[in-house]
Design a protein around this motif. Structure first.
Motif, mmCIF file in Angstrom:
data_model
loop_
_atom_site.group_PDB
_atom_site.id
_atom_site.type_symbol
_atom_site.label_atom_id
_atom_site.label_comp_id
_atom_site.label_asym_id
_atom_site.label_seq_id
_atom_site.Cartn_x
_atom_site.Cartn_y
_atom_site.Cartn_z
ATOM 1 N N GLN A 50 5.657 -6.522 -16.342
ATOM 2 C CA GLN A 50 5.674 -7.983 -16.330
ATOM 3 C C GLN A 50 5.944 -8.588 -14.957
ATOM 4 O OE1 GLN A 50 8.746 -8.870 -19.129
ATOM 5 N NE2 GLN A 50 10.395 -8.377 -17.724
ATOM 6 N N CYS A 51 6.269 -7.757 -13.993
ATOM 7 C CA CYS A 51 6.568 -8.227 -12.635
ATOM 8 C C CYS A 51 5.328 -8.893 -12.042
ATOM 9 C CB CYS A 51 7.014 -7.041 -11.774
ATOM 10 S SG CYS A 51 7.396 -7.473 -10.082
ATOM 11 N N GLY A 52 5.505 -10.064 -11.509
ATOM 12 C CA GLY A 52 4.382 -10.805 -10.956
ATOM 13 C C GLY A 52 3.762 -10.165 -9.732
ATOM 14 N N THR A 53 4.564 -9.729 -8.793
ATOM 15 C CA THR A 53 4.058 -9.162 -7.546
ATOM 16 C C THR A 53 4.710 -7.802 -7.328
ATOM 17 O OG1 THR A 53 3.923 -11.415 -6.685
ATOM 18 C CG2 THR A 53 3.630 -9.645 -5.116
ATOM 19 N N LEU A 54 3.905 -6.765 -7.442
ATOM 20 C CA LEU A 54 4.394 -5.390 -7.368
ATOM 21 C C LEU A 54 3.556 -4.621 -6.355
ATOM 22 C CD1 LEU A 54 6.410 -3.411 -8.767
ATOM 23 C CD2 LEU A 54 4.569 -2.877 -10.356
ATOM 24 N N PHE A 55 4.236 -3.938 -5.438
ATOM 25 C CA PHE A 55 3.576 -3.182 -4.386
ATOM 26 C C PHE A 55 4.073 -1.739 -4.381
ATOM 27 C CE2 PHE A 55 3.808 -7.547 -2.813
ATOM 28 C CZ PHE A 55 2.509 -7.776 -2.374
ATOM 29 N N ALA A 56 3.288 -0.873 -3.771
ATOM 30 C CA ALA A 56 3.707 0.505 -3.510
ATOM 31 C C ALA A 56 2.947 0.992 -2.278
ATOM 32 C CB ALA A 56 3.412 1.408 -4.696
ATOM 33 N N LEU A 57 3.576 1.880 -1.537
ATOM 34 C CA LEU A 57 2.906 2.467 -0.378
ATOM 35 C C LEU A 57 1.792 3.390 -0.863
ATOM 36 C CD1 LEU A 57 6.044 3.298 1.759
ATOM 37 C CD2 LEU A 57 4.390 1.497 2.183
ATOM 38 N N GLU A 58 0.639 3.311 -0.222
ATOM 39 C CA GLU A 58 -0.501 4.119 -0.665
ATOM 40 C C GLU A 58 -0.170 5.611 -0.663
ATOM 41 O OE1 GLU A 58 -3.674 2.890 1.909
ATOM 42 O OE2 GLU A 58 -2.897 4.009 3.621
ATOM 43 N N HIS A 59 0.658 6.033 0.262
ATOM 44 C CA HIS A 59 1.064 7.436 0.323
ATOM 45 C C HIS A 59 1.835 7.824 -0.938
ATOM 46 C CE1 HIS A 59 3.778 10.761 1.417
ATOM 47 N NE2 HIS A 59 2.696 11.218 2.036
ATOM 48 N N ASP A 60 2.709 6.941 -1.416
ATOM 49 C CA ASP A 60 3.505 7.209 -2.613
ATOM 50 C C ASP A 60 2.667 7.155 -3.888
ATOM 51 O OD1 ASP A 60 5.725 7.470 -0.973
ATOM 52 O OD2 ASP A 60 6.355 5.384 -1.269
ATOM 53 N N LEU A 61 1.595 6.394 -3.870
ATOM 54 C CA LEU A 61 0.743 6.288 -5.057
ATOM 55 C C LEU A 61 0.030 7.593 -5.379
ATOM 56 C CD1 LEU A 61 -0.735 2.716 -4.593
ATOM 57 C CD2 LEU A 61 0.954 3.475 -6.279
ATOM 58 N N GLU A 62 0.017 8.506 -4.423
ATOM 59 C CA GLU A 62 -0.586 9.814 -4.677
ATOM 60 C C GLU A 62 0.197 10.594 -5.735
ATOM 61 O OE1 GLU A 62 -0.875 11.726 -0.873
ATOM 62 O OE2 GLU A 62 -2.281 10.242 -0.110
ATOM 63 N N LEU A 63 1.433 10.187 -6.013
ATOM 64 C CA LEU A 63 2.242 10.825 -7.051
ATOM 65 C C LEU A 63 1.734 10.498 -8.462
ATOM 66 C CD1 LEU A 63 5.823 10.103 -5.651
ATOM 67 C CD2 LEU A 63 4.643 12.300 -5.660
ATOM 68 N N LEU A 64 0.972 9.422 -8.577
ATOM 69 C CA LEU A 64 0.499 8.976 -9.884
ATOM 70 C C LEU A 64 -0.854 9.588 -10.221
ATOM 71 C CD1 LEU A 64 1.392 5.190 -9.679
ATOM 72 C CD2 LEU A 64 2.695 7.015 -10.758
ATOM 73 N N VAL A 65 -0.997 9.984 -11.460
ATOM 74 C CA VAL A 65 -2.263 10.543 -11.919
ATOM 75 C C VAL A 65 -3.024 9.514 -12.740
ATOM 76 C CG1 VAL A 65 -3.259 12.645 -12.878
ATOM 77 C CG2 VAL A 65 -0.849 12.602 -12.315
ATOM 78 N N GLN A 66 -2.302 8.620 -13.355
ATOM 79 C CA GLN A 66 -2.907 7.636 -14.249
ATOM 80 C C GLN A 66 -3.625 6.551 -13.459
ATOM 81 O OE1 GLN A 66 0.642 6.514 -16.188
ATOM 82 N NE2 GLN A 66 1.278 5.069 -14.658
ATOM 83 N N PRO A 67 -4.496 5.808 -14.119
ATOM 84 C CA PRO A 67 -5.100 4.647 -13.445
ATOM 85 C C PRO A 67 -4.008 3.635 -13.096
ATOM 86 C CG PRO A 67 -6.188 5.100 -15.549
ATOM 87 C CD PRO A 67 -5.001 5.999 -15.464
ATOM 88 N N LEU A 68 -4.148 3.010 -11.968
ATOM 89 C CA LEU A 68 -3.146 2.050 -11.505
ATOM 90 C C LEU A 68 -3.327 0.708 -12.201
ATOM 91 C CD1 LEU A 68 -3.279 2.763 -7.683
ATOM 92 C CD2 LEU A 68 -1.706 3.714 -9.368
ATOM 93 N N PRO A 69 -2.224 0.052 -12.562
ATOM 94 C CA PRO A 69 -2.328 -1.286 -13.152
ATOM 95 C C PRO A 69 -2.926 -2.264 -12.147
ATOM 96 C CG PRO A 69 -0.082 -0.416 -13.309
ATOM 97 C CD PRO A 69 -0.866 0.530 -12.467
ATOM 98 N N ALA A 70 -3.619 -3.252 -12.649
ATOM 99 C CA ALA A 70 -4.288 -4.222 -11.776
ATOM 100 C C ALA A 70 -3.306 -5.022 -10.928
ATOM 101 C CB ALA A 70 -5.144 -5.166 -12.614
ATOM 102 N N HIS A 71 -2.068 -5.216 -11.410
ATOM 103 C CA HIS A 71 -1.103 -6.032 -10.674
ATOM 104 C C HIS A 71 -0.317 -5.225 -9.632
ATOM 105 C CE1 HIS A 71 1.323 -4.255 -13.856
ATOM 106 N NE2 HIS A 71 2.382 -4.500 -13.131
ATOM 107 N N LEU A 72 -0.614 -3.930 -9.507
ATOM 108 C CA LEU A 72 0.033 -3.089 -8.494
ATOM 109 C C LEU A 72 -0.844 -3.056 -7.251
ATOM 110 C CD1 LEU A 72 2.268 -1.084 -7.651
ATOM 111 C CD2 LEU A 72 0.877 0.718 -8.658
#
Length: 94
Positions: A50-72
């Motif tokens: 539900q967070c309006g503005t959510l960010f993550a470093l692209e390097h850290d996103l490599e930990l995720l296997v699932q599709p990324l939410p549109a608001h990330l």
């Protein structure tokens, strides 16, 4: 410069849910959250959904296997630095 708060969440995997609960009590419209390191693994936490503005470093996103939410939103190091400078208040939670 924005008068809102940028929350930098750098907690370990097991402590991230508690940190997100803490941020959810402090969060106001216009604030933003950056998930860093293992904190990106908590992307399914209700606050992250539900967070309006959510960010993550692209390097850290490599930990995720699932599709990324549109608001990330993915950040490289240059855009991360720009984001930090855009806020007058940054809070780091570890």
């Amino acid at each position: 410069m924005s008068q809102n708060t940028l929350y930098l969440l750098q907690s370990g995997f097991h402590t991230t849910p508690a940190m997100l609960d803490k941020v959810s009590r402090l969060y106001s419209e216009g604030d933003a959250v950056v998930l860093m390191g293992d904190a990106v693994l908590a992307i399914d936490h209700p606050f992250c959904q539900q967070c309006g503005t959510l960010f993550a470093l692209e390097h850290d996103l490599e930990l995720l296997v699932q599709p990324l939410p549109a608001h990330l939103h993915s950040l490289n190091y240059a855009t991360f630095a720009e984001l930090c400078l855009a806020y007058s208040r940054c809070i780091s939670l570890k």
